[in-house]
Design an enzyme around this catalytic site. Structure first.
Site, PDB file in Angstrom:
ATOM      1  N   SER A 104       6.485  -0.409  10.069  1.00 49.66           N
ATOM      2  CA  SER A 104       5.121  -0.321   9.557  1.00 49.66           C
ATOM      3  C   SER A 104       4.895   1.092   9.051  1.00 49.66           C
ATOM      4  O   SER A 104       5.387   2.054   9.653  1.00 49.66           O
ATOM      5  CB  SER A 104       4.126  -0.620  10.683  1.00 49.66           C
ATOM      6  OG  SER A 104       2.833  -0.190  10.319  1.00 49.66           O
ATOM      7  N   SER A 105       4.130   1.218   7.975  1.00 52.21           N
ATOM      8  CA  SER A 105       3.800   2.559   7.477  1.00 52.21           C
ATOM      9  C   SER A 105       3.042   3.341   8.546  1.00 52.21           C
ATOM     10  O   SER A 105       3.086   4.565   8.581  1.00 52.21           O
ATOM     11  CB  SER A 105       2.933   2.452   6.223  1.00 52.21           C
ATOM     12  OG  SER A 105       3.565   1.641   5.264  1.00 52.21           O
TER      13      SER A 105
ATOM     14  N   GLN B 249      -2.583 -12.539   7.397  1.00 53.06           N
ATOM     15  CA  GLN B 249      -2.776 -12.207   5.977  1.00 53.06           C
ATOM     16  C   GLN B 249      -2.037 -13.214   5.090  1.00 53.06           C
ATOM     17  O   GLN B 249      -2.585 -13.727   4.102  1.00 53.06           O
ATOM     18  CB  GLN B 249      -2.244 -10.790   5.747  1.00 53.06           C
ATOM     19  CG  GLN B 249      -2.031 -10.411   4.296  1.00 53.06           C
ATOM     20  CD  GLN B 249      -1.625  -8.959   4.174  1.00 53.06           C
ATOM     21  OE1 GLN B 249      -2.407  -8.072   4.510  1.00 53.06           O
ATOM     22  NE2 GLN B 249      -0.432  -8.688   3.707  1.00 53.06           N
TER      23      GLN B 249
ATOM     24  N   MET C 205       0.842  -1.202   0.000  1.00 50.81           N
ATOM     25  CA  MET C 205       0.000   0.000   0.000  1.00 50.81           C
ATOM     26  C   MET C 205       0.877   1.252   0.000  1.00 50.81           C
ATOM     27  O   MET C 205       0.402   2.352   0.289  1.00 50.81           O
ATOM     28  CB  MET C 205      -0.929   0.001   1.213  1.00 50.81           C
ATOM     29  CG  MET C 205      -1.914  -1.169   1.171  1.00 50.81           C
ATOM     30  SD  MET C 205      -3.432  -0.873   2.073  1.00 50.81           S
ATOM     31  CE  MET C 205      -2.805  -0.605   3.706  1.00 50.81           C
TER      32      MET C 205
ATOM     33  N   LEU D 210       6.660   3.364   1.474  1.00 50.38           N
ATOM     34  CA  LEU D 210       7.593   2.238   1.581  1.00 50.38           C
ATOM     35  C   LEU D 210       8.629   2.435   2.685  1.00 50.38           C
ATOM     36  O   LEU D 210       9.105   3.541   2.927  1.00 50.38           O
ATOM     37  CB  LEU D 210       8.325   2.046   0.249  1.00 50.38           C
ATOM     38  CG  LEU D 210       7.432   1.777  -0.963  1.00 50.38           C
ATOM     39  CD1 LEU D 210       8.287   1.635  -2.222  1.00 50.38           C
ATOM     40  CD2 LEU D 210       6.572   0.527  -0.754  1.00 50.38           C
ATOM     41  N   HIS D 211       8.957   1.321   3.312  1.00 51.31           N
ATOM     42  CA  HIS D 211      10.044   1.287   4.285  1.00 51.31           C
ATOM     43  C   HIS D 211      10.872   0.033   4.003  1.00 51.31           C
ATOM     44  O   HIS D 211      10.565  -0.734   3.079  1.00 51.31           O
ATOM     45  CB  HIS D 211       9.499   1.302   5.723  1.00 51.31           C
ATOM     46  CG  HIS D 211       8.440   0.271   5.974  1.00 51.31           C
ATOM     47  ND1 HIS D 211       8.695  -1.071   5.965  1.00 51.31           N
ATOM     48  CD2 HIS D 211       7.102   0.392   6.213  1.00 51.31           C
ATOM     49  CE1 HIS D 211       7.590  -1.734   6.224  1.00 51.31           C
ATOM     50  NE2 HIS D 211       6.585  -0.873   6.357  1.00 51.31           N
ATOM     51  N   GLU D 212      11.875  -0.177   4.836  1.00 49.25           N
ATOM     52  CA  GLU D 212      12.811  -1.283   4.596  1.00 49.25           C
ATOM     53  C   GLU D 212      12.105  -2.643   4.591  1.00 49.25           C
ATOM     54  O   GLU D 212      12.544  -3.568   3.900  1.00 49.25           O
ATOM     55  CB  GLU D 212      13.916  -1.211   5.661  1.00 49.25           C
ATOM     56  CG  GLU D 212      15.120  -2.071   5.417  1.00 49.25           C
ATOM     57  CD  GLU D 212      15.691  -1.980   3.996  1.00 49.25           C
ATOM     58  OE1 GLU D 212      16.013  -3.052   3.457  1.00 49.25           O
ATOM     59  OE2 GLU D 212      15.817  -0.871   3.442  1.00 49.25           O
TER      60      GLU D 212
ATOM     61  N   GLY E 148       4.936 -10.367   3.734  1.00 49.37           N
ATOM     62  CA  GLY E 148       5.740 -10.293   4.954  1.00 49.37           C
ATOM     63  C   GLY E 148       5.127 -11.096   6.091  1.00 49.37           C
ATOM     64  O   GLY E 148       3.913 -11.068   6.304  1.00 49.37           O
TER      65      GLY E 148
ATOM     66  N   HIS F  53       9.154  -3.360   3.274  1.00 53.51           N
ATOM     67  CA  HIS F  53       8.666  -3.567   1.899  1.00 53.51           C
ATOM     68  C   HIS F  53       9.831  -3.903   0.961  1.00 53.51           C
ATOM     69  O   HIS F  53       9.734  -4.790   0.114  1.00 53.51           O
ATOM     70  CB  HIS F  53       8.012  -2.293   1.354  1.00 53.51           C
ATOM     71  CG  HIS F  53       6.781  -1.851   2.099  1.00 53.51           C
ATOM     72  ND1 HIS F  53       6.716  -0.657   2.769  1.00 53.51           N
ATOM     73  CD2 HIS F  53       5.579  -2.427   2.240  1.00 53.51           C
ATOM     74  CE1 HIS F  53       5.519  -0.511   3.302  1.00 53.51           C
ATOM     75  NE2 HIS F  53       4.802  -1.577   3.004  1.00 53.51           N
TER      76      HIS F  53
HETATM   77  P1  AMP Z   1       1.460  -2.947   3.474  1.00 50.88           P
HETATM   78  O1  AMP Z   1       1.969  -1.871   2.585  1.00 50.88           O
HETATM   79  O2  AMP Z   1       1.463  -2.578   4.922  1.00 50.88           O
HETATM   80  O3  AMP Z   1       0.143  -3.516   3.006  1.00 50.88           O
HETATM   81  O4  AMP Z   1       2.492  -4.148   3.379  1.00 50.88           O
HETATM   82  C1  AMP Z   1       2.854  -4.705   2.137  1.00 50.88           C
HETATM   83  C2  AMP Z   1       3.674  -5.946   2.359  1.00 50.88           C
HETATM   84  O5  AMP Z   1       4.826  -5.629   3.123  1.00 50.88           O
HETATM   85  C3  AMP Z   1       2.929  -7.033   3.159  1.00 50.88           C
HETATM   86  O6  AMP Z   1       3.236  -8.305   2.614  1.00 50.88           O
HETATM   87  C4  AMP Z   1       3.487  -6.874   4.536  1.00 50.88           C
HETATM   88  O7  AMP Z   1       3.434  -8.055   5.320  1.00 50.88           O
HETATM   89  C5  AMP Z   1       4.923  -6.499   4.233  1.00 50.88           C
HETATM   90  N1  AMP Z   1       5.531  -5.818   5.376  1.00 50.88           N
HETATM   91  C6  AMP Z   1       5.082  -4.721   6.015  1.00 50.88           C
HETATM   92  N2  AMP Z   1       5.884  -4.410   7.056  1.00 50.88           N
HETATM   93  C7  AMP Z   1       6.871  -5.342   7.063  1.00 50.88           C
HETATM   94  C8  AMP Z   1       8.009  -5.565   7.912  1.00 50.88           C
HETATM   95  N3  AMP Z   1       8.291  -4.780   8.939  1.00 50.88           N
HETATM   96  N4  AMP Z   1       8.799  -6.622   7.625  1.00 50.88           N
HETATM   97  C9  AMP Z   1       8.520  -7.442   6.569  1.00 50.88           C
HETATM   98  N5  AMP Z   1       7.469  -7.275   5.747  1.00 50.88           N
HETATM   99  C10 AMP Z   1       6.651  -6.243   5.992  1.00 50.88           C
END
Ligand code: AMP
Length: 283
Positions: free
Chosen positions: A187-188, A155, A30, A33-35, A149, A37
């Site tokens: 987390s975002s 999920q 979504m 982005l962070h490390e 992740g 992602h």
């Molecule tokens: P999101 O943008 O929050 O929907 O996350 C997109 C993808 O990134 C999902 O598969 C999440 O599980 C993964 N993700 C988010 N945060 C992390 C994290 N800290 N470590 C590893 N994967 C992550």
């Protein structure tokens, strides 16, 4: 890096790449982005064997509840574009809602039962939104391998289940949780935290570390472990516990003893921000 906004163009590009014999990896996000992602992109290449990675950025409205943060969910496309490119994403797919939910769309994908447990108690419509959008994105991108992740353990499990149940032709990989130096899972949503909440937010990973120590000293009673974790989290002023779940990794049913194949998952509110973390007991 190529940026694609339309589902039609994405489908055409993906078809061409498959025809050329490229192994396509896919990382849905979504954005903001962070490390965490970015680690999924590397995982797609290194573990998934992808020689080309598609990342999607789409804030999916159907996975947000009526009182959740869809409108204010953080967005920064320019920064995301830069980070994706630096990390070696080949195609950035940023679709519009009209393409993902064509006017009058009525079809949702639901993995029965599992979506009502753990996070599904406080977010009852969340997982059907997730499985629906992931099914759509997989239909458009048609990757060989998609990476999710472990941070979102429920999920991940439900997507695997959907892929199996719907006979979808894609390999689903799970990548490890990436953390801040103090242990907080990236987390975002961490940007929502006030300084005091940010300091307290480390209690999720600390509670999991407490569980790990108890298990390592052969204490396997789930009620005792839950109690120790709850006590630790409740001691933080700004934290309000949503749940500590000690469950089977496959069916998410509660376990009374912690053994191999147990998932320990935790969710905590800080004001209206809800953070999650988890640990798999493997040995
Ligand atoms: P999101 O943008 O929050 O929907 O996350 C997109 C993808 O990134 C999902 O598969 C999440 O599980 C993964 N993700 C988010 N945060 C992390 C994290 N800290 N470590 C590893 N994967 C992550």
């Amino acid at each position: 890096m190529i940026i694609i906004h339309s589902a039609h163009d994405m489908r055409r590009s993906a078809e061409a790449l498959r025809r050329e014999g490229r192994r396509v990896g896919f990382v849905p996000t979504m954005g903001y982005l962070h490390e965490g992602h970015l680690s999924l992109v590397r995982h797609a290449r290194e573990t998934g064997g992808a020689d080309l990675v598609v990342m999607s950025i789409y804030v999916n409205p159907t996975q947000f509840g009526p009182n959740e943060d869809f409108e204010k969910y953080p967005r920064d496309f320019e920064k995301d574009r830069r980070l994706a490119e630096q990390t070696g994403v080949d195609i950035l797919f940023a679709p519009q809602t009209d393409d993902i939910y064509p006017d009058g769309a009525r079809t949702m994908v639901e993995v029965e039962g599992l979506g009502r447990l753990l996070c599904g108690v406080s977010r009852p419509t969340h997982f059907r939104g997730v499985t629906t959008v992931v099914a759509k994105l997989l239909n458009v991108v048609r990757p060989h391998v998609a990476v999710f992740g472990q941070k979102d353990a429920q999920q991940c499990l439900m997507i695997r289940r959907m892929v199996r149940d719907l006979l979808m032709d894609v390999e689903i990989l799970r990548a490890p949780i990436v953390r801040e130096p103090d242990g907080l899972a990236m987390s975002s949503r961490n940007v929502y935290l006030t300084p005091a909440e940010r300091r307290d937010a480390v209690c999720l990973s600390e509670a999991l570390a407490i569980a790990r120590r108890l298990i390592e000293s052969n204490q396997t009673n789930a009620a005792d472990i839950r109690e120790a974790m709850t006590r630790h989290i409740s001691a933080r002023k700004t934290a309000r516990l949503d749940y500590v779940g000690i469950v089977d990794t496959e069916n998410l049913e509660p376990r009374t003893r912690v053994t191999r194949g147990t998932l320990i998952a935790v969710a905590v509110y800080f004001g209206t921000t809800r953070l999650i973390d988890n640990m798999l007991v493997e040995d």
